[in-house]
Design an enzyme around this catalytic site. Structure first.
Site, short mmCIF file in Angstrom:
data_model
loop_
_atom_site.label_atom_id
_atom_site.label_comp_id
_atom_site.label_asym_id
_atom_site.label_seq_id
_atom_site.Cartn_x
_atom_site.Cartn_y
_atom_site.Cartn_z
N HIS A 96 32.72 36.43 39.34
CA HIS A 96 31.51 35.69 38.97
C HIS A 96 31.85 34.42 38.20
CE1 HIS A 96 32.09 37.08 34.87
NE2 HIS A 96 32.28 38.30 35.35
N ASP A 102 36.75 40.34 37.10
CA ASP A 102 38.18 40.10 36.86
C ASP A 102 39.02 41.35 37.08
OD1 ASP A 102 37.07 41.38 34.68
OD2 ASP A 102 37.79 39.98 33.17
#
Length: 462
Positions: free
Chosen positions: A56, A349
């Site tokens: 994101h 991540d």
């Protein structure tokens, strides 16, 4: 509900909202998807399918930390002015439609969302904790535009206008910041003006128990147990290395020591620092000292992202890679009867780091906002051996087509990844080690495939 996309102006200074900022040049360096340097495949290879996994965009910290002097990092972030206006579909629930200002039957109700504080006050443009900011909306929109320039304009792999919605697959984890990031990516990749009037892109989201875009500790108790153990091990291994930083860092975190398992945790401190720097918010000078930051990030990366055991790889990433492998195989088996060409996944991540670590190419750096991994599937006809004239004639008369060879190229942060599993001769395209044979790739995925998910996810494992 449908988000009204537009007005993505992110140049307004946060200082206007009482937040001290640094110059753009001092912001956390990002790595945009590089269109110009994208390496076109060698002659003879044909691109068949692309799998994209993108983190994101920039967001606010997930918790309030370091708000008190001398750190003075803002508690309230005024960086969410875009996408605050919504239209909620209500007519379908009531069986009624309202006549809009233009006389049409709209069937939706406009409304505005605001963050309310504990004292009941609210200020326009304030972000929730962990929310995608206007900066993040812009960077993910830019990512979508870069995808368009590579796979539509540069390669001609996808059509300029989307007329068959089955050519594109879009999926996000069930988090507002990843969903909104994917919305922005879609808008840059195939904006409304480039979608046929009869095509509406579908964004898929799974229930928590079925999610495989992240290591699903919620749906797998054994994975939760293992990850907790690794976090404890990281604390035992790295807390000593963090001790020398106490004399310069503790004053910014309430006098507490900086520790993997501290209060706040080292990962939380760095989450706040990275988010602040990414948005140009001033941070204490110690957190711009590479010798300091590297020590903290080494400990955080070890806790969150470092290479784990084969069991963790199976339970954390195995099912995701199975999806990739199966969809590639379906494309090969059905060819033109399978229209699916590109799959875009909006994730986190931890997902990117886990994929890289599982395939032994993790660089031990915290993945940046909008960092991405792509798996590209290529096909190539097996080259015909040179032989006698008679052999050539006989080969030309056969009704059987020459077999096709298939290759997978993994790219991360604009770099081709040379997978160790494909290093041996015959396991990659001759002269191009970044093109792994599909067979070798699938054999590795098979080894990572849980045979009995429920059994392997029991607390004690299989």
């Amino acid at each position: 509900m449908t988000v009204t996309i537009g007005g993505l102006g992110v140049t307004a200074s946060a200082a206007a909202n009482g937040q001290t900022t640094t110059s753009n040049a001092q912001r956390l360096p990002q790595i945009p998807l590089d269109v110009e340097q994208y390496p076109v495949a060698p002659c003879g290879l044909e691109l068949k399918q692309v799998h994209v996994f993108v983190r994101h965009g920039e967001r606010t910290p997930v918790g309030v930390r370091m708000r008190d002097p001398p750190a003075s990092i803002p508690e309230h972030w005024m960086m969410c002015k875009a996408a605050r206006n919504f239209r909620a579909a209500v007519a379908g629930l009531t069986g009624l439609s309202e006549e809009g200002a233009n006389g049409s039957l709209d069937g939706s109700m406009p409304f505005t969302k605001r963050v309310e504080r504990m004292d009941g006050t609210s200020i326009e443009g304030e972000c929730l904790l962990g929310e995608l900011t206007d900066v993040g909306r812009k960077s993910t929109y830019n990512y979508g535009q870069a995808l368009r320039r590579i796979y539509i304009e540069k390669l001609g792999f996808l059509p300029d206008t989307l007329r068959n919605g089955n050519e594109v697959y879009l999926r996000s984890t069930n988090m507002p910041r990843t969903i909104e990031s994917l919305q922005q990516i879609i808008h840059g990749f195939y904006p409304t003006s480039k979608c046929d009037v009869n095509v509406t892109p579908t964004l898929f989201v799974r229930n928590g128990k079925d999610e495989n875009l992240i290591g699903n500790a919620y749906g797998c108790k054994r994975l939760e147990v293992l990850l907790a153990g690794f976090a404890q091990a990281a604390a035992g291994a790295y807390n000593k290395t963090l001790e020398p930083l106490d004399k310069i860092i503790s004053k910014y975190i309430g006098g507490n020591p900086i520790r993997v398992d501290g209060k706040p945790r080292a990962s939380g401190v760095m989450d706040t620092i990275r988010a602040a720097i990414a948005h140009g918010i001033k941070v204490p000078p110690e957190f711009r000292d590479k010798s300091v930051v590297d020590v903290i990030e080494q400990a955080v990366v070890a806790e969150w992202f470092s290479d784990k055991t084969e069991e963790v790889r199976r339970l954390g990433v195995g099912r995701l890679l199975v999806d990739v492998s199966q969809k590639m195989q379906a494309k090969i088996d059905r060819d033109v009867d399978d229209p699916l060409k590109i799959l875009v996944h909006s994730t986190h991540d931890t997902s990117l780091a886990a994929i890289c670590a599982t395939l032994d190419v993790f660089d031990d750096n915290w993945p940046a906002f909008t960092a991405s991994i792509t798996f590209e599937l290529f096909t190539k006809r097996e080259e015909q051996n040179q032989g006698s004239y008679l052999q050539t004639v006989l080969q030309s008369l056969t009704s059987y087509p020459r077999p096709r060879l298939h290759y997978v190229r993994m790219r991360y942060q604009n770099k081709d990844m040379v997978l160790p599993l494909c290093a041996a001769e015959g396991d990659h395209l001759p002269g191009s080690p970044e093109f792994c044979t599909l067979k070798v790739f699938q054999d590795r995925v098979k080894a990572l495939t849980p045979e009995d998910w429920d059994l392997e996810c029991s607390p004690s494992g299989r």
